[in-house]
Scaffold this motif. Structure first.
Motif, PDB file in Angstrom:
ATOM      1  N   ALA A   1      41.803  21.876  41.415  1.00  0.00           N
ATOM      2  CA  ALA A   1      43.203  21.493  41.631  1.00  0.00           C
ATOM      3  C   ALA A   1      44.040  21.742  40.377  1.00  0.00           C
ATOM      4  N   ARG A   2      43.501  21.394  39.210  1.00  0.00           N
ATOM      5  CA  ARG A   2      44.246  21.577  37.960  1.00  0.00           C
ATOM      6  C   ARG A   2      44.582  23.053  37.739  1.00  0.00           C
ATOM      7  N   PHE A   3      43.596  23.923  37.936  1.00  0.00           N
ATOM      8  CA  PHE A   3      43.854  25.348  37.705  1.00  0.00           C
ATOM      9  C   PHE A   3      44.697  25.956  38.822  1.00  0.00           C
ATOM     10  N   THR A   4      44.509  25.523  40.042  1.00  0.00           N
ATOM     11  CA  THR A   4      45.317  26.009  41.161  1.00  0.00           C
ATOM     12  C   THR A   4      46.782  25.613  40.962  1.00  0.00           C
ATOM     13  N   ASP A   5      47.007  24.384  40.488  1.00  0.00           N
ATOM     14  CA  ASP A   5      48.376  23.922  40.222  1.00  0.00           C
ATOM     15  C   ASP A   5      49.066  24.769  39.147  1.00  0.00           C
ATOM     16  N   MET A   6      48.285  25.401  38.290  1.00  0.00           N
ATOM     17  CA  MET A   6      48.853  26.274  37.253  1.00  0.00           C
ATOM     18  C   MET A   6      48.997  27.709  37.763  1.00  0.00           C
ATOM     19  N   GLY A   7      48.673  27.939  39.042  1.00  0.00           N
ATOM     20  CA  GLY A   7      48.817  29.265  39.625  1.00  0.00           C
ATOM     21  C   GLY A   7      47.587  30.150  39.495  1.00  0.00           C
ATOM     22  N   ALA A   8      46.488  29.565  39.067  1.00  0.00           N
ATOM     23  CA  ALA A   8      45.258  30.348  38.892  1.00  0.00           C
ATOM     24  C   ALA A   8      44.447  30.372  40.180  1.00  0.00           C
ATOM     25  N   SER A   9      43.682  31.405  40.316  1.00  0.00           N
ATOM     26  CA  SER A   9      42.710  31.513  41.394  1.00  0.00           C
ATOM     27  C   SER A   9      41.355  31.187  40.788  1.00  0.00           C
ATOM     28  N   VAL A  10      40.658  30.232  41.352  1.00  0.00           N
ATOM     29  CA  VAL A  10      39.371  29.785  40.805  1.00  0.00           C
ATOM     30  C   VAL A  10      38.239  30.381  41.628  1.00  0.00           C
ATOM     31  N   SER A  11      37.323  31.027  40.943  1.00  0.00           N
ATOM     32  CA  SER A  11      36.133  31.588  41.579  1.00  0.00           C
ATOM     33  C   SER A  11      34.918  31.080  40.822  1.00  0.00           C
TER      34      SER A  11
ATOM     35  N   LEU B   1      22.477  44.228  36.645  1.00  0.00           N
ATOM     36  CA  LEU B   1      23.613  43.319  36.488  1.00  0.00           C
ATOM     37  C   LEU B   1      24.939  44.063  36.472  1.00  0.00           C
ATOM     38  N   GLN B   2      24.968  45.252  35.908  1.00  0.00           N
ATOM     39  CA  GLN B   2      26.211  46.020  35.867  1.00  0.00           C
ATOM     40  C   GLN B   2      26.733  46.271  37.275  1.00  0.00           C
ATOM     41  N   HIS B   3      25.840  46.620  38.206  1.00  0.00           N
ATOM     42  CA  HIS B   3      26.275  46.867  39.591  1.00  0.00           C
ATOM     43  C   HIS B   3      26.764  45.586  40.251  1.00  0.00           C
ATOM     44  N   GLN B   4      26.058  44.487  40.005  1.00  0.00           N
ATOM     45  CA  GLN B   4      26.486  43.210  40.579  1.00  0.00           C
ATOM     46  C   GLN B   4      27.831  42.776  39.997  1.00  0.00           C
ATOM     47  N   ALA B   5      28.016  42.985  38.707  1.00  0.00           N
ATOM     48  CA  ALA B   5      29.278  42.610  38.066  1.00  0.00           C
ATOM     49  C   ALA B   5      30.435  43.451  38.595  1.00  0.00           C
ATOM     50  N   GLU B   6      30.204  44.742  38.777  1.00  0.00           N
ATOM     51  CA  GLU B   6      31.251  45.618  39.323  1.00  0.00           C
ATOM     52  C   GLU B   6      31.641  45.163  40.731  1.00  0.00           C
ATOM     53  N   ALA B   7      30.649  44.824  41.547  1.00  0.00           N
ATOM     54  CA  ALA B   7      30.935  44.354  42.910  1.00  0.00           C
ATOM     55  C   ALA B   7      31.707  43.039  42.868  1.00  0.00           C
ATOM     56  N   LEU B   8      31.351  42.154  41.956  1.00  0.00           N
ATOM     57  CA  LEU B   8      32.049  40.881  41.818  1.00  0.00           C
ATOM     58  C   LEU B   8      33.510  41.108  41.430  1.00  0.00           C
ATOM     59  N   VAL B   9      33.745  41.927  40.428  1.00  0.00           N
ATOM     60  CA  VAL B   9      35.121  42.182  39.982  1.00  0.00           C
ATOM     61  C   VAL B   9      35.934  42.805  41.109  1.00  0.00           C
ATOM     62  N   LYS B  10      35.358  43.766  41.814  1.00  0.00           N
ATOM     63  CA  LYS B  10      36.076  44.377  42.936  1.00  0.00           C
ATOM     64  C   LYS B  10      36.424  43.343  43.997  1.00  0.00           C
TER      65      LYS B  10
ATOM     66  N   LEU C   1      36.820  40.099  43.580  1.00  0.00           N
ATOM     67  CA  LEU C   1      37.834  39.195  43.041  1.00  0.00           C
ATOM     68  C   LEU C   1      39.219  39.836  43.040  1.00  0.00           C
ATOM     69  N   MET C   2      39.245  41.159  42.884  1.00  0.00           N
ATOM     70  CA  MET C   2      40.520  41.877  42.870  1.00  0.00           C
ATOM     71  C   MET C   2      40.955  42.277  44.270  1.00  0.00           C
TER      72      MET C   2
END
Length: 153
Positions: free
Chosen positions: A67-77, A136-145, A147-148
């Protein structure tokens, strides 16, 4: 943190004592959270990394923090990094950090105090950090994609 432990009469590598868990760790995590909050307030993205094991078991903490971060306009993952005990042991030995000496000296005792099947109480993404997993690089790339909001390959 290391200096705080020394001032309190503990090894700077202590991560298991009541003093660390009840006195130092909460301040360490408050500072981490404050840094993330300050970045979000400035319009920056923030990635906060720490073993939030206790916090991810606390529905009230999760709700307040989200709630605190959402209230500041952030998306929490929430991202949970999973590692099986064998791989964990390998990585800890390879790291060679003094803070891990107590864990390695009593590996079975250490494992008895952690729940390797634990997952956060909220929606989350699991990154598999086992030696048998996708790189991990492949998993991280999939995560970033994801999230975006980009399509995964």
């Amino acid at each position: 943190m290391k200096h705080a432990l020394e001032i309190l009469g503990h090894s700077p590598h202590d991560r298991e004592s009541e003093t660390y868990l009840k006195v130092v760790r909460p301040r360490e995590y408050e500072a981490l959270s404050s840094a993330a909050e300050e970045n979000v307030q400035c319009g920056n993205s923030a990635i906060v990394t720490a073993p939030f094991i206790a916090e991810f078991q606390d529905a009230q903490w999760l709700g307040r923090t989200t709630a605190r971060f959402t209230d500041m306009g952030a998306s929490v993952s929430v991202v949970w990094v999973y590692c099986d005990p064998e791989t964990m042991n390998l990585y800890i030995r390879k790291r060679g950090a003094a803070r891990d000496a107590a864990k390695l000296a009593d590996w079975s005792g250490y494992l008895s105090r952690i729940d390797t099947d634990f997952r956060p109480l909220v929606e989350h993404v699991v990154i598999n950090n086992c030696t048998s997993a996708k790189p991990l690089q492949h998993q991280a790339e999939a995560l970033v994609k994801s999230l975006m909001g980009l399509e995964l390959d």
